[in-house]
Design a protein around this motif. Structure first.
Motif, PDB file in Angstrom:
ATOM      1  N   GLN A 158      -5.289  -1.322 -13.745  1.00 56.38           N
ATOM      2  CA  GLN A 158      -6.231  -0.464 -13.009  1.00 56.38           C
ATOM      3  C   GLN A 158      -6.232  -0.778 -11.513  1.00 56.38           C
ATOM      4  O   GLN A 158      -6.591   0.077 -10.707  1.00 56.38           O
ATOM      5  N   CYS A 159      -5.855  -2.021 -11.153  1.00 57.50           N
ATOM      6  CA  CYS A 159      -5.823  -2.409  -9.727  1.00 57.50           C
ATOM      7  C   CYS A 159      -4.496  -2.043  -9.054  1.00 57.50           C
ATOM      8  O   CYS A 159      -4.315  -2.285  -7.861  1.00 57.50           O
ATOM      9  N   MET A 160      -3.559  -1.522  -9.820  1.00 57.53           N
ATOM     10  CA  MET A 160      -2.252  -1.126  -9.256  1.00 57.53           C
ATOM     11  C   MET A 160      -2.369   0.287  -8.666  1.00 57.53           C
ATOM     12  O   MET A 160      -3.268   1.045  -9.025  1.00 57.53           O
ATOM     13  N   PRO A 161      -1.428   0.664  -7.779  1.00 54.66           N
ATOM     14  CA  PRO A 161      -1.433   2.042  -7.263  1.00 54.66           C
ATOM     15  C   PRO A 161      -1.353   3.045  -8.417  1.00 54.66           C
ATOM     16  O   PRO A 161      -0.789   2.735  -9.485  1.00 54.66           O
ATOM     17  N   ALA A 162      -1.892   4.248  -8.208  1.00 53.85           N
ATOM     18  CA  ALA A 162      -1.976   5.244  -9.294  1.00 53.85           C
ATOM     19  C   ALA A 162      -0.606   5.596  -9.862  1.00 53.85           C
ATOM     20  O   ALA A 162      -0.496   5.983 -11.027  1.00 53.85           O
ATOM     21  N   THR A 163       0.445   5.439  -9.052  1.00 49.93           N
ATOM     22  CA  THR A 163       1.788   5.815  -9.528  1.00 49.93           C
ATOM     23  C   THR A 163       2.453   4.694 -10.325  1.00 49.93           C
ATOM     24  O   THR A 163       3.539   4.878 -10.862  1.00 49.93           O
ATOM     25  N   TYR A 164       1.809   3.528 -10.401  1.00 46.77           N
ATOM     26  CA  TYR A 164       2.433   2.384 -11.080  1.00 46.77           C
ATOM     27  C   TYR A 164       2.487   2.605 -12.589  1.00 46.77           C
ATOM     28  O   TYR A 164       1.562   3.128 -13.195  1.00 46.77           O
ATOM     29  N   ARG A 165       3.610   2.239 -13.194  1.00 48.55           N
ATOM     30  CA  ARG A 165       3.750   2.280 -14.659  1.00 48.55           C
ATOM     31  C   ARG A 165       4.246   0.909 -15.127  1.00 48.55           C
ATOM     32  O   ARG A 165       5.032   0.264 -14.428  1.00 48.55           O
ATOM     33  N   GLY A 167       6.221  -2.147 -16.328  1.00 45.54           N
ATOM     34  CA  GLY A 167       7.642  -2.472 -16.243  1.00 45.54           C
ATOM     35  C   GLY A 167       8.232  -2.243 -14.857  1.00 45.54           C
ATOM     36  O   GLY A 167       9.308  -2.755 -14.554  1.00 45.54           O
ATOM     37  N   MET A 168       7.527  -1.484 -14.003  1.00 43.80           N
ATOM     38  CA  MET A 168       8.059  -1.260 -12.647  1.00 43.80           C
ATOM     39  C   MET A 168       7.922  -2.540 -11.826  1.00 43.80           C
ATOM     40  O   MET A 168       6.931  -3.263 -11.987  1.00 43.80           O
ATOM     41  N   PRO A 169       8.879  -2.796 -10.903  1.00 42.02           N
ATOM     42  CA  PRO A 169       8.718  -3.972 -10.047  1.00 42.02           C
ATOM     43  C   PRO A 169       7.477  -3.836  -9.156  1.00 42.02           C
ATOM     44  O   PRO A 169       7.099  -2.728  -8.786  1.00 42.02           O
ATOM     45  N   PHE A 234       4.406  -6.527 -15.885  1.00 39.44           N
ATOM     46  CA  PHE A 234       4.380  -6.250 -14.451  1.00 39.44           C
ATOM     47  C   PHE A 234       5.632  -6.775 -13.754  1.00 39.44           C
ATOM     48  O   PHE A 234       5.622  -6.962 -12.532  1.00 39.44           O
ATOM     49  N   ASP A 235       6.682  -6.992 -14.527  1.00 39.68           N
ATOM     50  CA  ASP A 235       7.986  -7.395 -13.990  1.00 39.68           C
ATOM     51  C   ASP A 235       7.857  -8.499 -12.940  1.00 39.68           C
ATOM     52  O   ASP A 235       8.301  -8.352 -11.798  1.00 39.68           O
ATOM     53  N   THR A 236       7.199  -9.587 -13.326  1.00 38.12           N
ATOM     54  CA  THR A 236       7.008 -10.684 -12.378  1.00 38.12           C
ATOM     55  C   THR A 236       7.242 -12.024 -13.075  1.00 38.12           C
ATOM     56  O   THR A 236       7.762 -12.050 -14.195  1.00 38.12           O
TER      57      THR A 236
END
Ligand code: NDP
Length: 392
Positions: A158-165, A167-169, A234-236
């Motif tokens: 929820q704290c990620m940008p709205a376009t985040y999905r 597995g994305m870096p 979250f690919d980290t």
């Protein structure tokens, strides 16, 4: 109308999911419900939600449920075992699969939903911990949407940008602040921890959950599993994730951006919030959760985790660093250890000892495929049982 399958419908997450759905009968229809042995609860749920299918993993339980349904007005078809689970996970009419079976038992049906490209509300963290990159790659290939339900990962999402999905870096993010309650033994004198009972371990100060995850919270293996889960979602890596013990469980996690902004998601500790988020996404729906009363809470506290008290956190980070099948070995050893503790075969403090011994005894294999993961999961369980029999 979205068609929903709930894997693990009779558990704590399953019940909360049905609670949210019951407030939105115009939007969601229950297509299938699954459980292992809890026939009575499953029958009640069938009567209330009238699913097309009910699956009992245990064959005898499926027979018992079938008899109850036969003698009723219900039209639900009863299935059993892995085959039944697969069918309702990948069925073409299903839109959303709530993956809330506890432990490694949830992996195969969750993977079936992944391969079928479903929207997956992922509560069953063990599935992702075990298979990590293979799971995320399969989701990407099939176009499956993974929405995290674990409250911390849901908060991060929820704290990620709205376009985040998933597995994305990560972009422009310094670190993730993963919060933890510290469980029921955060302040218990270390000398007393040896003697704690399963009942004490299952009494979480803030959350009401199934027994396995409650014990995981008490050892903080839950946070270790979540650390690994966050790395894949979250690919980290663990270097970008900092665990903050936050005893009030009001902030469910935070994300710090490059400019120093820290975004937090807050709310009452009630799983209906992340479940409603997953069901409604990208919209928001009512969850039934009461408003947060910050005047009443008045203070939020944060501490560093105590590594001496919670060795499982270190073991999980170590498993992630080792890579390959190490996380599957860690997870299997933990499941066996928790089961042995709940059945009073080992002490609470021996959970971490057992996991560490299993990890020392089995070398993880690299470049693992799903079969190798299942083999090493089985090998770790055998080793754990053997060590328990030998008295560790
Ligand atoms: P519960 O123990 O309450 O429920 C587990 C569910 O899985 C039940 O429906 C159970 O059926 C079913 N199940 C158990 N064993 C098997 C099996 N061998 N085969 C098929 N089905 C099985 O667990 P929770 O709801 O607490 O947790 C579920 C998952 O969600 C876990 O992975 C947990 O880590 C995760 N999670 C839970 C949270 C919570 O608040 N509870 C929070 C965040 C994540 P039956 O009733 O018949 O035994």
């Amino acid at each position: 109308m979205k068609q929903i399958t709930i894997l693990g419908a009779t558990g704590s997450i399953g019940l909360s999911t049905l609670d949210v759905i019951s407030e939105h009968r115009d939007k969601y229809s229950v297509f299938a419900l699954t459980a292992n042995t809890n026939v009575e609860e499953m029958y009640q749920q069938c009567a209330l939600f009238n699913p097309r299918y009910a699956v009992m993993s245990c064959n005898d339980s499926a027979v018992a449920l079938g008899k109850l349904i036969e003698n009723s007005e219900l039209e639900t078809e009863v299935m059993s075992g892995d085959e039944g689970l697969h069918r309702v996970s990948e069925h073409p009419e299903v839109d959303v699969v709530m993956a809330s079976i506890v432990g490694a038992a949830g992996l195969k049906p969750t993977l079936a939903a992944v391969h079928a490209g479903k929207r997956i509300l992922l509560a069953n963290k063990e599935a992702l911990v075990m298979t990590g990159s293979l799971f995320m790659a399969a989701a990407k290939k099939a176009g499956a949407e993974i929405l995290p339900i674990d409250s911390e990962h849901n908060a991060i999402y929820q704290c990620m940008p709205a376009t985040y999905r998933s597995g994305m870096p990560l972009k422009h993010i310094r670190r993730i602040l993963l919060t933890a309650s510290g469980g029921p033994f955060r302040n218990t004198p270390l000398s007393d921890i040896k003697g704690v009972t399963p009942e004490q371990a299952c009494k979480h100060p803030n959350w009401s959950m199934g027994r396995k995850i409650s014990v995981d919270s008490a050892t903080m293996m839950n946070k270790g599993l979540e650390l690994i889960e966050a790395c894949w979602l979250f690919d980290t890596t663990p270097d970008s994730i900092e665990v903050h013990v936050h005893p009030e469980s009001i902030i469910h996690s935070m994300v710090e951006y490059d400019d120093g902004s820290v975004l937090a998601q807050m709310g009452s500790p009630d799983m209906r919030t992340p479940i409603a988020y997953g069901l409604g996404w990208p919209d928001r729906i009512e969850s039934g959760v009461s408003s947060l009363d910050l005047f009443k809470i008045s203070q939020l506290n944060f501490e560093q985790p105590d590594e001496e008290r919670f060795p499982c956190l270190r073991l999980a980070a170590e498993a992630y660093r080792l890579g390959g099948t190490a996380c599957a070995i860690l997870n299997a050893a933990n499941e066996e250890a928790v089961d042995a503790f709940l059945n009073k075969k080992i002490r609470f403090d021996q959970i971490a000892t057992l996991i560490e011994r299993v990890m020392e005894s089995l070398a993880p294999r690299q470049q693992a495929d799903f079969d190798m993961i299942f083999e090493d999961d089985a090998a770790a369980r055998l080793m754990a049982v053997k060590l328990i029999e030998q008295g560790l």
